[in-house]
Motif scaffolding. Sequence first.
Motif, mmCIF file in Angstrom:
data_model
loop_
_atom_site.group_PDB
_atom_site.id
_atom_site.type_symbol
_atom_site.label_atom_id
_atom_site.label_comp_id
_atom_site.label_asym_id
_atom_site.label_seq_id
_atom_site.Cartn_x
_atom_site.Cartn_y
_atom_site.Cartn_z
ATOM 1 N N LEU A 176 0.825 -1.210 0.000
ATOM 2 C CA LEU A 176 0.000 0.000 0.000
ATOM 3 C C LEU A 176 0.859 1.260 0.000
ATOM 4 O O LEU A 176 0.544 2.238 -0.691
ATOM 5 C CB LEU A 176 -0.929 0.001 1.217
ATOM 6 C CG LEU A 176 -2.190 -0.857 1.128
ATOM 7 C CD1 LEU A 176 -2.981 -0.760 2.423
ATOM 8 C CD2 LEU A 176 -3.048 -0.429 -0.053
ATOM 9 N N ALA A 177 1.935 1.236 0.773
ATOM 10 C CA ALA A 177 2.820 2.402 0.810
ATOM 11 C C ALA A 177 3.414 2.663 -0.574
ATOM 12 O O ALA A 177 3.522 3.818 -1.018
ATOM 13 C CB ALA A 177 3.923 2.183 1.838
ATOM 14 N N GLU A 180 0.706 4.084 -2.813
ATOM 15 C CA GLU A 180 0.453 5.492 -2.474
ATOM 16 C C GLU A 180 1.475 6.393 -3.150
ATOM 17 O O GLU A 180 1.137 7.466 -3.665
ATOM 18 C CB GLU A 180 0.499 5.678 -0.953
ATOM 19 C CG GLU A 180 -0.690 5.101 -0.207
ATOM 20 C CD GLU A 180 -1.901 6.017 -0.256
ATOM 21 O OE1 GLU A 180 -1.853 7.036 -0.965
ATOM 22 O OE2 GLU A 180 -2.900 5.700 0.411
ATOM 23 N N ARG A 181 2.732 5.969 -3.164
ATOM 24 C CA ARG A 181 3.763 6.773 -3.822
ATOM 25 C C ARG A 181 3.518 6.839 -5.328
ATOM 26 O O ARG A 181 3.697 7.886 -5.953
ATOM 27 C CB ARG A 181 5.151 6.198 -3.533
ATOM 28 C CG ARG A 181 5.583 6.316 -2.088
ATOM 29 C CD ARG A 181 7.082 6.119 -1.927
ATOM 30 N NE ARG A 181 7.522 4.796 -2.344
ATOM 31 C CZ ARG A 181 7.540 3.733 -1.548
ATOM 32 N NH1 ARG A 181 7.109 3.830 -0.296
ATOM 33 N NH2 ARG A 181 7.980 2.572 -1.991
ATOM 34 N N ARG A 183 0.642 6.562 -6.797
ATOM 35 C CA ARG A 183 -0.559 7.358 -7.042
ATOM 36 C C ARG A 183 -0.239 8.847 -7.057
ATOM 37 O O ARG A 183 -0.909 9.633 -7.748
ATOM 38 C CB ARG A 183 -1.609 7.063 -5.969
ATOM 39 C CG ARG A 183 -2.946 7.739 -6.247
ATOM 40 C CD ARG A 183 -3.962 7.436 -5.183
ATOM 41 N NE ARG A 183 -3.597 7.983 -3.888
ATOM 42 C CZ ARG A 183 -4.449 8.149 -2.882
ATOM 43 N NH1 ARG A 183 -5.709 7.789 -3.025
ATOM 44 N NH2 ARG A 183 -4.049 8.643 -1.730
ATOM 45 N N ALA A 184 0.787 9.239 -6.322
ATOM 46 C CA ALA A 184 1.155 10.653 -6.280
ATOM 47 C C ALA A 184 1.555 11.168 -7.659
ATOM 48 O O ALA A 184 1.510 12.367 -7.922
ATOM 49 C CB ALA A 184 2.295 10.864 -5.285
ATOM 50 N N LEU A 209 -7.556 2.532 -2.096
ATOM 51 C CA LEU A 209 -7.490 3.689 -2.997
ATOM 52 C C LEU A 209 -8.757 3.824 -3.839
ATOM 53 O O LEU A 209 -8.716 3.795 -5.076
ATOM 54 C CB LEU A 209 -6.263 3.561 -3.912
ATOM 55 C CG LEU A 209 -4.920 3.332 -3.205
ATOM 56 C CD1 LEU A 209 -3.803 3.182 -4.227
ATOM 57 C CD2 LEU A 209 -4.611 4.444 -2.233
ATOM 58 N N THR A 212 -8.947 6.227 -6.934
ATOM 59 C CA THR A 212 -7.912 6.147 -7.971
ATOM 60 C C THR A 212 -8.461 5.418 -9.189
ATOM 61 O O THR A 212 -9.040 4.340 -9.059
ATOM 62 C CB THR A 212 -6.675 5.399 -7.436
ATOM 63 O OG1 THR A 212 -6.187 6.082 -6.281
ATOM 64 C CG2 THR A 212 -5.583 5.339 -8.496
#
Length: 248
Positions: A176-177, A180-181, A183-184, A209, A212
């Motif tokens: 997930l981490a 998340e990166r 997705r940025a 997410l 997204t």
Amino acid sequence: MSECWIVTDGHAGNVRQAVALAQALGFPAPQQWNLHTAAPWRWLAPRRLPMAAHAFGAVFAQALAQPPRLVIGCGRQGALASRLLRAAGTKAVQILDPRIATRHWDAVIAPAHDALIGGNVITPLCSLHPVDAAWLATARHDHPELGALPGPRSVLLLGGPIAAVALDANWWRSVLALLERLRAADGSILVSTSRRTPAWLRAAAGAMLPHTPGLRWLDASDGENPYPGLLAWADRIIVSPDSVNMIS
């Protein structure tokens, strides 16, 4: 009768490798045998016990009288069947380590991590598969909707836990981490699970997410698995480290 037979236990990973090899050798439609092995032969395959010709039932036993030119086996049950066919005059190729002497086949293809050595052993780095430029082009044509998603397209392929790989909550948090990166940087996230994916991980993948863009294929209730299209349209691929077939 087909000039090439595929003999496996019917598991998707074994069938995929055997069919890929057959097609690469110029047999576009090999005859496939999904073997249902009776005891006691199932327990000790590919060792040849007495009456081994009857291990796969009467139909296969009769077919041994008219063997093909080439047989490709994958997995231990396939190894016994290909060994029987070789005794009937067929050229036999075995995929994956048969766990007995390789002299019983004309060639054995075992991935490098099996550390199998022999004069007739071929050791590719990973598993066999059908993916090439033409395969990817077909997949892009068949799944144009995935190409319409915003890029970069990040594909997550999830397997399931094995003895050497936990795929537990801590592992999922690290995934997930990473997502998340990614997705940025905008783009979309596409997820596909497998039959081995535990229910909690399917649920987590489906809920992550939510805003997204992308796709979540969690099981057959979501329709046909778009796996070929995911590979074809991916800009980057993240694979759980539990399956050599998936990583290949």
